[in-house]
Design an enzyme around this catalytic site. Structure first.
Site, PDB file in Angstrom:
ATOM      1  N   GLU A  11       0.801  -1.214   0.000  1.00 27.82           N
ATOM      2  CA  GLU A  11       0.000   0.000   0.000  1.00 27.82           C
ATOM      3  C   GLU A  11       0.843   1.278   0.000  1.00 27.82           C
ATOM      4  OE1 GLU A  11      -4.044  -1.571   2.206  1.00 27.82           O
ATOM      5  OE2 GLU A  11      -2.321  -1.061   3.449  1.00 27.82           O
ATOM      6  N   GLY A  77     -12.019  -4.484   1.658  1.00 21.32           N
ATOM      7  CA  GLY A  77     -13.189  -5.180   1.167  1.00 21.32           C
ATOM      8  C   GLY A  77     -14.259  -4.124   0.944  1.00 21.32           C
ATOM      9  N   ILE A 149     -13.372  -9.455   7.430  1.00 20.23           N
ATOM     10  CA  ILE A 149     -14.736  -9.866   7.119  1.00 20.23           C
ATOM     11  C   ILE A 149     -14.741 -10.706   5.844  1.00 20.23           C
ATOM     12  CG2 ILE A 149     -17.069  -9.086   6.565  1.00 20.23           C
ATOM     13  CD1 ILE A 149     -16.222  -8.432   9.417  1.00 20.23           C
ATOM     14  N   MET A 169      -9.562  -2.589   8.343  1.00 17.53           N
ATOM     15  CA  MET A 169      -9.192  -2.884   9.721  1.00 17.53           C
ATOM     16  C   MET A 169      -8.402  -1.749  10.381  1.00 17.53           C
ATOM     17  SD  MET A 169      -8.190  -6.944   9.244  1.00 17.53           S
ATOM     18  CE  MET A 169      -7.903  -7.217  10.997  1.00 17.53           C
ATOM     19  N   GLU A 170      -8.365  -0.572   9.741  1.00 19.11           N
ATOM     20  CA  GLU A 170      -7.544   0.508  10.285  1.00 19.11           C
ATOM     21  C   GLU A 170      -8.163   1.906  10.265  1.00 19.11           C
ATOM     22  OE1 GLU A 170      -5.340  -2.856   8.883  1.00 19.11           O
ATOM     23  OE2 GLU A 170      -6.211  -1.347   7.545  1.00 19.11           O
ATOM     24  N   ASP A 193     -12.103  -7.008  -2.807  1.00 16.16           N
ATOM     25  CA  ASP A 193     -13.032  -8.130  -2.630  1.00 16.16           C
ATOM     26  C   ASP A 193     -14.325  -7.605  -2.036  1.00 16.16           C
ATOM     27  OD1 ASP A 193     -12.977  -8.565   0.517  1.00 16.16           O
ATOM     28  OD2 ASP A 193     -10.916  -8.230  -0.112  1.00 16.16           O
TER      29      ASP A 193
END
Length: 225
Positions: A11, A77, A149, A169-170, A193
């Site tokens: 990233e 996601g 997830i 998640m951040e 995704d």
């Protein structure tokens, strides 16, 4: 000073490669690359996965580097199409439950809402940078939690409960730090995704391409400042 946070090497790789690095600083197990990128003073860090890593990186950017703006870039996601990009209008931590205090899911004591607003000017600038890059972005809610997830039923709950466009998640943890510290914040995530049962395979298939897409939009954003 603009702080740039990514959770994974992919990233931030392109951004670090194009930065004229003046100083490399190791703090709290993290490496911060300070220098100039597209004519702007930046500090770039790979924080690692999860809300604690993200909050630690954001706090260090605030205290050690005095950043006045932080952008979280990378992948996620999401409920939009794979390969499509989301700019955060608001953010929420879906795994926060303070029910005993009478607060709705996602809301922390001391906050008026489960949602933390992104900086409007930064949202507009990232949206314009995406348009310049030929990318039609979605502007909406990004939800975060310490869980990858990968079940369709969970995605539906996040979409119904928060109108989630991207799931990571951040970013909401960084938003919380920035809200407390008075720092402008926005997240930029390209979807790998749809956070359903096929998510693990889809993620690895698209993580590189999606990371580069987010990075190129961020570079256009910096050029226009």
């Amino acid at each position: 000073m603009i702080g740039i946070i990514g959770a994974l090497t992919e990233e931030v790789k392109l951004l670090v490669e194009q930065t004229q690095v003046a100083e490399t600083v190791s703090l709290c197990g993290l490496t911060f690359y300070a220098g100039t990128l597209e004519g702007q003073n930046v500090v770039i860090v790979k924080c690692g996965v999860g809300k604690v890593h993200a909050a630690m990186a954001a706090t260090t950017l605030a205290v050690r580097f005095s950043c006045d703006t932080i952008v979280n870039t990378g992948v996620a996601g999401g409920t939009v199409g794979r390969g499509e990009t989301v700019v955060s209008e608001r953010l929420v931590q879906h795994d926060v439950h303070c029910d005993a205090d009478g607060l709705p899911q996602g809301q922390l004591d001391g906050f008026a809402s489960p949602f933390i607003a992104a900086d409007g000017e930064t949202v507009a600038r990232l949206r314009a940078a995406a348009a310049e890059s030929g990318v039609n972005v979605h502007v909406g809610t990004i939800v975060s939690g310490d869980r990858f997830i990968c079940k369709a039923v969970d995605v539906r709950q996040l979409a119904d409960g928060f109108d989630a466009k991207a799931i990571d998640m951040e970013s909401a943890a960084i938003a919380q730090v920035c809200a407390i510290a008075g720092i402008r914040f926005c997240a930029l995530r390209t979807v790998t995704d749809n956070a359903d049962e096929s998510a693990p395979g889809d993620f690895y298939e698209l993580v590189h391409v999606a990371s580069v897409k987010s990075s190129k939009i961020l570079l256009a954003y910096l050029r226009a400042l």
